[in-house]
Design an enzyme around this catalytic site. Structure first.
Site, short mmCIF file in Angstrom:
data_model
loop_
_atom_site.label_atom_id
_atom_site.label_comp_id
_atom_site.label_asym_id
_atom_site.label_seq_id
_atom_site.Cartn_x
_atom_site.Cartn_y
_atom_site.Cartn_z
N ASP A 1 45.66 -19.83 -4.77
CA ASP A 1 44.53 -20.74 -4.94
C ASP A 1 43.29 -20.28 -4.16
O ASP A 1 42.70 -21.07 -3.41
CB ASP A 1 44.90 -22.15 -4.45
CG ASP A 1 46.22 -22.65 -5.03
OD1 ASP A 1 46.50 -22.37 -6.20
OD2 ASP A 1 46.97 -23.34 -4.30
N GLU B 1 43.94 -28.47 -13.95
CA GLU B 1 43.73 -28.49 -12.50
C GLU B 1 42.81 -27.33 -12.11
O GLU B 1 42.34 -26.58 -12.97
CB GLU B 1 45.08 -28.35 -11.76
CG GLU B 1 45.77 -27.02 -12.01
CD GLU B 1 47.14 -26.90 -11.36
OE1 GLU B 1 47.67 -27.89 -10.80
OE2 GLU B 1 47.71 -25.79 -11.42
O1 FUB Z 1 49.10 -24.55 -4.69
C1 FUB Z 1 49.59 -25.79 -5.14
C2 FUB Z 1 49.00 -26.13 -6.44
O2 FUB Z 1 49.36 -25.16 -7.42
C3 FUB Z 1 47.51 -26.14 -6.48
O3 FUB Z 1 46.91 -27.22 -5.86
C4 FUB Z 1 47.29 -26.03 -7.94
O4 FUB Z 1 46.00 -25.74 -8.33
C5 FUB Z 1 48.28 -24.95 -8.31
O5 FUB Z 1 47.78 -23.67 -8.09
#
Ligand code: FUB
Length: 332
Positions: free
Chosen positions: A18, A232
């Protein structure tokens, strides 16, 4: 640098994911999640992502060795948080560096916290409570040319975004499959949220509002349009005066982007930024450095495809004058 010199892990001594990249003090600072080996279940609700702290990375230049500045924040020092420190971001304003991070509170509800430092690498001092009015995951903070700052956030399934459709958190049934409580079929898909930040960078000036992404006919994307829907990992970049919201499509594993005249939308779907990587998640950031544009992202190759053990990397982006981005094919 050619494609083969990019697209390699920036660090291999820890798992990182991320990556939110920013240019501070003429260097690229990268704010990633710090993935940990754990026994959590991969149940579509993200319980295998049990991160407890953050490290900050930096590159003096493209091609330079990546520095790990060590632990910048640990969950033990965040009074309101109980577990799962997920994708963070950072911003600079008023001579201070602000670090934003999601974590579950003591009631198992994702909230977004802020922490402050005089230095881009931290350590960051967390605020005693989460940002009031914040929820879900994946904060990305964009400071516009006029100094106004906006936080984009929200993630479906494990990120709990669909549980906030009434404006209140609705827990739902324990046995519910991930996503069952969100819009289905031809219903309008949920969008990322955006809230303007106050000048203190620690509180919301406006109530979070949902961002709609429209298709080529001006219709909002629907829940069954999973190659294009928002899932997301929002990111905002500005190019030639226009605003570009990029994001992950989750279960279809693409990164896509949409264009607007305004930082709060509405946005028009513009295209695909990147094809799937090894692993389940894709999560990225886009940054301009010394006149070129770069994509930071992660994959799970180093861990042999384990979806919660990821590694951050970067590559150069080609952006046409009208904002069109050449789609990245990660392993070509
Ligand atoms: O790293 C945990 C979660 O996985 C993140 O918040 C999302 O965007 C995905 O990458």
């Amino acid at each position: 640098m050619g494609k083969s010199e990019f697209r390699k892990p920036l660090v291999t001594h820890i798992y990182t994911a991320d990556p939110s990249a920013h240019v501070f003090e003429d260097k690229i600072y990268i704010y990633p999640s710090h993935d940990l080996v754990n026994e959590g279940l991969d149940d579509g609700k993200g319980d295998h992502f049990q991160m407890k702290d953050y490290h900050v990375l930096s590159l003096d230049d493209i091609g330079a060795v990546c520095t790990d500045h060590g632990e910048a924040l640990h969950i033990d020092n965040v009074p309101w948080a109980s577990k799962q420190m997920w994708a963070p971001d950072a911003a600079y304003k008023n001579g201070k560096y602000y670090f934003y991070f999601p974590a579950k509170d003591k009631d198992d509800i994702f909230r977004i916290g802020a922490a402050v430092s005089d230095r881009p690498e931290g350590p960051f001092k967390p605020e005693p409570d989460y940002i009031q009015g914040s929820f879900s995951i994946d904060p990305a903070v964009f400071v516009d040319d006029d100094g106004r700052a906006y936080m984009y956030f929200g993630g479906l399934w494990g990120g709990q975004l669909e549980k906030w459709q009434t404006g209140e958190f609705v827990r739902g049934e324990e046995e519910m499959t991930a996503g069952e409580d969100g819009p289905q079929g031809t219903q309008t898909a949920l969008g990322a949220m955006v809230a303007e930040l106050n000048d203190d960078m620690l509180s919301f000036k406006t109530k979070p509002q949902e961002i709609k992404i429209h298709d080529e006919n001006g219709k909002p994307l629907t829940a069954d349009d999973k190659d294009r829907w928002y899932f997301e990992g929002p990111w905002m970049h500005k190019f030639n005066g226009k605003y570009y919201l990029s994001y992950s499509t989750g279960p279809t594993h693409y990164l896509c982007y949409a264009e607007s005249e305004s930082p709060t939308g509405p946005f028009k779907y513009k295209g695909r930024l990147m094809e799937p990587v090894v692993g389940w998640t894709t999560h990225h950031s886009i940054v301009e450095f010394k006149g070129k544009w770069y994509l930071f992202y992660h994959d799970s190759k180093l861990s042999g495809g384990q979806t919660h053990l990821r590694t951050v990397m970067h590559t150069e982006l080609e952006i046409a004058p009208d904002g069109t981005i050449t789609t990245i094919v990660p392993y070509e």
